[in-house]
Design an enzyme around this catalytic site. Structure first.
Site, PDB file in Angstrom:
ATOM      1  N   LYS A 112       0.846  -1.195   0.000  1.00  0.00           N
ATOM      2  CA  LYS A 112       0.000   0.000   0.000  1.00  0.00           C
ATOM      3  C   LYS A 112       0.875   1.235   0.000  1.00  0.00           C
ATOM      4  O   LYS A 112       1.814   1.337   0.796  1.00  0.00           O
ATOM      5  CB  LYS A 112      -0.881   0.007   1.273  1.00  0.00           C
ATOM      6  CG  LYS A 112      -1.805   1.208   1.353  1.00  0.00           C
ATOM      7  CD  LYS A 112      -3.089   0.939   0.607  1.00  0.00           C
ATOM      8  CE  LYS A 112      -4.010   2.124   0.514  1.00  0.00           C
ATOM      9  NZ  LYS A 112      -3.862   2.944  -0.698  1.00  0.00           N
ATOM     10  N   LYS A 136       4.596   2.527   8.609  1.00  0.00           N
ATOM     11  CA  LYS A 136       3.426   3.349   8.933  1.00  0.00           C
ATOM     12  C   LYS A 136       2.175   2.482   9.107  1.00  0.00           C
ATOM     13  O   LYS A 136       1.410   2.654  10.055  1.00  0.00           O
ATOM     14  CB  LYS A 136       3.207   4.355   7.799  1.00  0.00           C
ATOM     15  CG  LYS A 136       2.242   5.452   8.118  1.00  0.00           C
ATOM     16  CD  LYS A 136       2.062   6.380   6.923  1.00  0.00           C
ATOM     17  CE  LYS A 136       3.376   6.992   6.504  1.00  0.00           C
ATOM     18  NZ  LYS A 136       3.224   7.849   5.318  1.00  0.00           N
ATOM     19  N   LYS A 173       5.283   2.027  -2.888  1.00  0.00           N
ATOM     20  CA  LYS A 173       5.242   3.426  -3.329  1.00  0.00           C
ATOM     21  C   LYS A 173       5.562   3.486  -4.809  1.00  0.00           C
ATOM     22  O   LYS A 173       6.259   2.615  -5.340  1.00  0.00           O
ATOM     23  CB  LYS A 173       6.285   4.255  -2.557  1.00  0.00           C
ATOM     24  CG  LYS A 173       5.992   5.734  -2.530  1.00  0.00           C
ATOM     25  CD  LYS A 173       4.997   6.083  -1.442  1.00  0.00           C
ATOM     26  CE  LYS A 173       4.659   7.556  -1.423  1.00  0.00           C
ATOM     27  NZ  LYS A 173       3.845   7.907  -0.252  1.00  0.00           N
ATOM     28  N   THR A 229      -5.161  13.087   6.232  1.00  0.00           N
ATOM     29  CA  THR A 229      -3.763  13.183   6.674  1.00  0.00           C
ATOM     30  C   THR A 229      -3.634  14.304   7.706  1.00  0.00           C
ATOM     31  O   THR A 229      -3.055  14.126   8.786  1.00  0.00           O
ATOM     32  CB  THR A 229      -2.842  13.422   5.465  1.00  0.00           C
ATOM     33  OG1 THR A 229      -3.078  12.374   4.530  1.00  0.00           O
ATOM     34  CG2 THR A 229      -1.385  13.436   5.855  1.00  0.00           C
ATOM     35  N   ASN A 287      -2.250  19.240  -0.219  1.00  0.00           N
ATOM     36  CA  ASN A 287      -3.302  18.471   0.445  1.00  0.00           C
ATOM     37  C   ASN A 287      -3.082  18.413   1.962  1.00  0.00           C
ATOM     38  O   ASN A 287      -3.943  18.818   2.742  1.00  0.00           O
ATOM     39  CB  ASN A 287      -3.366  17.059  -0.163  1.00  0.00           C
ATOM     40  CG  ASN A 287      -4.355  16.182   0.567  1.00  0.00           C
ATOM     41  OD1 ASN A 287      -4.067  15.669   1.644  1.00  0.00           O
ATOM     42  ND2 ASN A 287      -5.544  16.034   0.029  1.00  0.00           N
ATOM     43  N   SER A 290      -7.534   5.693   3.834  1.00  0.00           N
ATOM     44  CA  SER A 290      -7.432   4.921   2.585  1.00  0.00           C
ATOM     45  C   SER A 290      -7.894   3.484   2.830  1.00  0.00           C
ATOM     46  O   SER A 290      -8.586   2.883   2.005  1.00  0.00           O
ATOM     47  CB  SER A 290      -5.987   4.892   2.078  1.00  0.00           C
ATOM     48  OG  SER A 290      -5.728   5.990   1.256  1.00  0.00           O
TER      49      SER A 290
HETATM   50  P1  NAD Z   1       0.711  18.153  -2.595  1.00  0.00           P
HETATM   51  O1  NAD Z   1       1.273  17.938  -3.937  1.00  0.00           O
HETATM   52  O2  NAD Z   1      -0.752  18.275  -2.425  1.00  0.00           O
HETATM   53  O3  NAD Z   1       1.384  19.463  -1.931  1.00  0.00           O
HETATM   54  C1  NAD Z   1       2.749  19.654  -1.782  1.00  0.00           C
HETATM   55  C2  NAD Z   1       2.926  21.082  -1.294  1.00  0.00           C
HETATM   56  O4  NAD Z   1       4.290  21.276  -0.896  1.00  0.00           O
HETATM   57  C3  NAD Z   1       2.633  22.143  -2.361  1.00  0.00           C
HETATM   58  O5  NAD Z   1       1.922  23.209  -1.753  1.00  0.00           O
HETATM   59  C4  NAD Z   1       4.007  22.619  -2.784  1.00  0.00           C
HETATM   60  O6  NAD Z   1       3.993  23.955  -3.262  1.00  0.00           O
HETATM   61  C5  NAD Z   1       4.739  22.500  -1.453  1.00  0.00           C
HETATM   62  N1  NAD Z   1       6.186  22.447  -1.573  1.00  0.00           N
HETATM   63  C6  NAD Z   1       6.956  21.726  -2.409  1.00  0.00           C
HETATM   64  N2  NAD Z   1       8.250  21.996  -2.169  1.00  0.00           N
HETATM   65  C7  NAD Z   1       8.282  22.889  -1.160  1.00  0.00           C
HETATM   66  C8  NAD Z   1       9.316  23.566  -0.453  1.00  0.00           C
HETATM   67  N3  NAD Z   1      10.603  23.352  -0.741  1.00  0.00           N
HETATM   68  N4  NAD Z   1       8.972  24.436   0.543  1.00  0.00           N
HETATM   69  C9  NAD Z   1       7.683  24.646   0.863  1.00  0.00           C
HETATM   70  N5  NAD Z   1       6.671  24.042   0.231  1.00  0.00           N
HETATM   71  C10 NAD Z   1       6.968  23.183  -0.768  1.00  0.00           C
HETATM   72  O7  NAD Z   1       1.313  16.985  -1.688  1.00  0.00           O
HETATM   73  P2  NAD Z   1       0.723  16.376  -0.345  1.00  0.00           P
HETATM   74  O8  NAD Z   1      -0.120  15.218  -0.703  1.00  0.00           O
HETATM   75  O9  NAD Z   1       0.212  17.457   0.522  1.00  0.00           O
HETATM   76  O10 NAD Z   1       2.076  15.774   0.268  1.00  0.00           O
HETATM   77  C11 NAD Z   1       2.959  16.565   1.061  1.00  0.00           C
HETATM   78  C12 NAD Z   1       3.801  15.631   1.906  1.00  0.00           C
HETATM   79  O11 NAD Z   1       2.919  14.850   2.742  1.00  0.00           O
HETATM   80  C13 NAD Z   1       4.627  14.614   1.121  1.00  0.00           C
HETATM   81  O12 NAD Z   1       5.818  14.333   1.822  1.00  0.00           O
HETATM   82  C14 NAD Z   1       3.740  13.375   1.125  1.00  0.00           C
HETATM   83  O13 NAD Z   1       4.485  12.196   0.908  1.00  0.00           O
HETATM   84  C15 NAD Z   1       3.173  13.471   2.523  1.00  0.00           C
HETATM   85  N6  NAD Z   1       1.937  12.709   2.739  1.00  0.00           N
HETATM   86  C16 NAD Z   1       0.804  12.991   2.039  1.00  0.00           C
HETATM   87  C17 NAD Z   1      -0.341  12.244   2.270  1.00  0.00           C
HETATM   88  C18 NAD Z   1      -1.637  12.519   1.560  1.00  0.00           C
HETATM   89  O14 NAD Z   1      -2.637  11.885   1.904  1.00  0.00           O
HETATM   90  N7  NAD Z   1      -1.683  13.420   0.612  1.00  0.00           N
HETATM   91  C19 NAD Z   1      -0.332  11.198   3.220  1.00  0.00           C
HETATM   92  C20 NAD Z   1       0.837  10.961   3.938  1.00  0.00           C
HETATM   93  C21 NAD Z   1       1.958  11.731   3.686  1.00  0.00           C
END
Ligand code: NAD
Length: 421
Positions: A66, A90, A102, A186, A217, A345
């Site tokens: 997953k 996790k 992944k 999240t 997100n 999820s």
């Molecule tokens: P996303 O694509 O929705 O958003 C990423 C955000 O990070 C954007 O706003 C982008 O502009 C910003 N960003 C990128 N580089 C940056 C930097 N150097 N400084 C500041 N901001 C920056 O992605 P997401 O789904 O929100 O994922 C963000 C993190 O959370 C990732 O590490 C992802 O693996 C983790 N995560 C996400 C989920 C989920 O359900 N979406 C679950 C677990 C973990």
């Protein structure tokens, strides 16, 4: 610091503290399967472009692989291996019956049209569909992959196997088998953990300042939820820069402004600051919700926060983790803090398997219960081993993985590399 080496370092530290069986550590130090493919996609201009893509299946000891798929220009195999490994831990921390996987595609999603993204997604599914499935490997969204992309994913897979298969992917829109509460899960999970941790340490949201790095997100919902809980959001940032106001800002206005103007920096709620400078601004809680390797040896000494909530995966490198922990900074680790995403999820997948959908309250109650149970188990282990929350979280996961490995037998974590270029 290589993200994969960092993950192995975290595993090794916990294994040493709990005196884990070396065979279990060795087994879990390698992914079971690695698929590398090259996707050929026709662009709107008529040009054919080639995109390197990956799916890493780390472990299915406790259930199907997953983990999300990210669309980023410089995704590499080690990054995906690290993320797949973290997913195994996790899911074990969260106590949900999944292993870890992944995926990633090297592409600049921000510069691609909707049609190009759809063709790329369908090509990716065509490349991986024989090694995934609702009972085998279930992808989800991650950086720059949206519910729309998950809908195309599900549609293409269902077409290829000639069977409606909503359970092959999670994070879908509600209309095509998504779960209520998945979009915010999240951030919501992180907020539940933070609230419970603070309650146990006599801390209150009122008067507590927060900076959120990353405004996608995870980050934008975190800013909104924490603001609604009474925290004062003094800083936010995205890839273009940061916004800071020591008096506090309204994240709902920042979300609206980002939608209209493309970045948080163009909002008049605060003053624009550099994308890395925001991490060093004064605050009580720093929410890391952008990406890996953000708090490093270069900036660790300038961090002012007392609590770091890791909604991103791998945002703090091991050296910074060690330094900050010694300074008394509490780091709520990624494999616990952001596990709300994979937990909901799992709920979405359960609803798909039953073709029966739950109301939002049920999702929220079950999420809160699950993530607080995971936190309490980790706090007990922290107390027992006198270690950090991250070490205790890895110990919690190792304990469950070790038991599963011993019960299933040593052949359970079959390693085989598939290179299909
Ligand atoms: P996303 O694509 O929705 O958003 C990423 C955000 O990070 C954007 O706003 C982008 O502009 C910003 N960003 C990128 N580089 C940056 C930097 N150097 N400084 C500041 N901001 C920056 O992605 P997401 O789904 O929100 O994922 C963000 C993190 O959370 C990732 O590490 C992802 O693996 C983790 N995560 C996400 C989920 C989920 O359900 N979406 C679950 C677990 C973990």
């Amino acid at each position: 610091m290589n993200f994969y080496e960092n993950t192995l370092k975290n595993m090794n530290k916990a294994a040493k503290i709990m005196k884990l069986d070396q065979e279990t550590l060795d087994t879990l130090s390698y992914p079971q399967k690695t698929l590398m493919v090259n996707l050929q996609v026709r662009m709107d201009s008529g040009e054919m472009k080639y995109f390197e893509a990956y799916r890493v299946q780390h472990s299915e000891l406790r259930g199907p692989f997953k983990g999300g798929i990210r669309y980023l220009p410089n995704v590499d195999l080690d990054e995906i291996k690290a993320l797949a490994t973290e997913m195994t831990f996790k899911c074990a921390v969260a106590g949900i019956p999944y292993g870890g996987g992944k995926g990633g595609v090297c592409c600049n999603a921000k510069e691609m049209s909707k049609g190009e993204l759809e063709r790329l997604t369908r090509k990716y599914v065509q490349a991986v569909y024989q090694v995934i499935g609702p009972n085998h490997d279930i992808p989800a969204p991650d950086m720059y992959t949206t519910p729309q992309i998950m809908a195309w994913f599900m549609d293409e897979y269902s077409r290829l196997v000639n069977q409606y298969s909503p359970g092959v992917v999670t994070g879908k829109p509600i209309e095509v088998g998504g779960s209520l509460g998945r979009g915010t899960a999240t951030a919501q999970g992180g907020a539940y953990v933070l609230e419970e941790y603070m309650k146990r340490h006599d801390m209150k949201a009122e008067g507590t300042t927060v900076i959120v790095q990353g405004f996608g997100n995870a980050g934008s919902f975190a800013a909104e939820i924490l603001h609604s809980m009474g925290f004062t959001v003094v800083g936010v940032s995205d890839s273009k820069g940061g916004l800071y106001n020591e008096k506090g800002m309204d994240p709902f206005c920042i979300v609206k402004s980002k939608k209209e103007k493309g970045s948080v920096t163009n909002c008049d709620e605060g003053k624009a600051v550099g994308p890395m400078e925001i991490l060093e601004k004064p605050c009580d809680i720093l929410v890391l919700a952008a990406m890996e390797n953000q708090v490093t040896e270069a900036n660790m000494k300038n961090i002012k926060a007392k609590i770091i909530l890791e909604l991103a995966n791998g945002p703090t490198i091991a050296e910074a983790d060690e330094y900050l922990s010694k300074q008394g900074v509490v780091i709520i680790p990624d494999i616990l803090a952001n596990s709300g995403g994979v937990t909901v999820s799992y709920f979405e997948w359960l609803q798909n398997q039953q073709a029966y959908y739950w109301p939002l309250e049920e999702v929220e109650v079950k999420l809160k219960r699950a993530i607080i149970e995971a936190l309490v188990r980790i706090l007990d282990l922290q107390n027992e081993h006198k270690c950090t929350l991250r070490e205790a979280a890895y110990i919690s996961a190792f304990d469950r993985l070790d038991k599963a490995l011993k019960l299933r037998g040593s052949g359970a974590h079959l390693r085989c590399k598939v290179y299909n270029k």
